[in-house]
Design an enzyme around this catalytic site. Sequence first.
Site, short mmCIF file in Angstrom:
data_model
loop_
_atom_site.label_atom_id
_atom_site.label_comp_id
_atom_site.label_asym_id
_atom_site.label_seq_id
_atom_site.Cartn_x
_atom_site.Cartn_y
_atom_site.Cartn_z
N HIS A 101 0.84 -1.19 0.00
CA HIS A 101 0.00 0.00 0.00
C HIS A 101 0.87 1.25 0.00
CE1 HIS A 101 0.67 -1.17 4.20
NE2 HIS A 101 0.49 0.09 4.55
N HIS A 103 1.10 5.16 0.96
CA HIS A 103 0.55 6.25 1.76
C HIS A 103 0.69 7.54 0.96
CE1 HIS A 103 0.50 4.18 5.75
NE2 HIS A 103 1.39 3.41 5.12
#
Length: 140
Positions: A101, A103
Site C-alpha cells: 500500500h 501512503h
Amino acid sequence: MNPYTIFADIVAGRAPSSKVYEDDDVVAFMDIRPMTPGHLLVVPKVAARSLAELDPVVGGKLFQVGQRLAAAMRASEVGCDGVNFFLADGVTAGQEVFHVHLHVIPRTPGDGFGLRGRPASPRREDLDYLAASIRGALGN
C-alpha cells in the site's frame, strides 16, 4: 501467503472504508490512523505482501493514482502545501499490514510529520561500490 488482511476485506467490500477512488486495479481510501488530515492509502486489488510479489504494471498504477490524488488534495478542503508518498516494504521498513500500500500524506507547515534519520556522508568509492553491486543484481 495468507491472503487475509484488512485491506483484502476492504477491496472485497467486507470491511468499511471511506473510498476516494476505485478502478479495476486499485482502490484508495482514507487512513483510519492518519498522520495528517486527508492521509490516504492506495491499495492494489490483487493481494501482494511485498513489492517483489506485485506486478510492476500495478505498482506503477499505485503511483499514477497517488499523483492524481495529490493534485486533488491540493484543490480540496485538505488544502495542503505539499504531499509525501511513503511505501514500507518489509518489517524493518515499518510495514505493518502485509498487503502492499502507498501512503499519500498531505503536508502543511508545522503539521509535525516528517522523516527522521541520520544522514551520512559516504565516500564516493563506497557509493560507487554499492552502485555496482545493485547494477549487478539488476541482471538477475
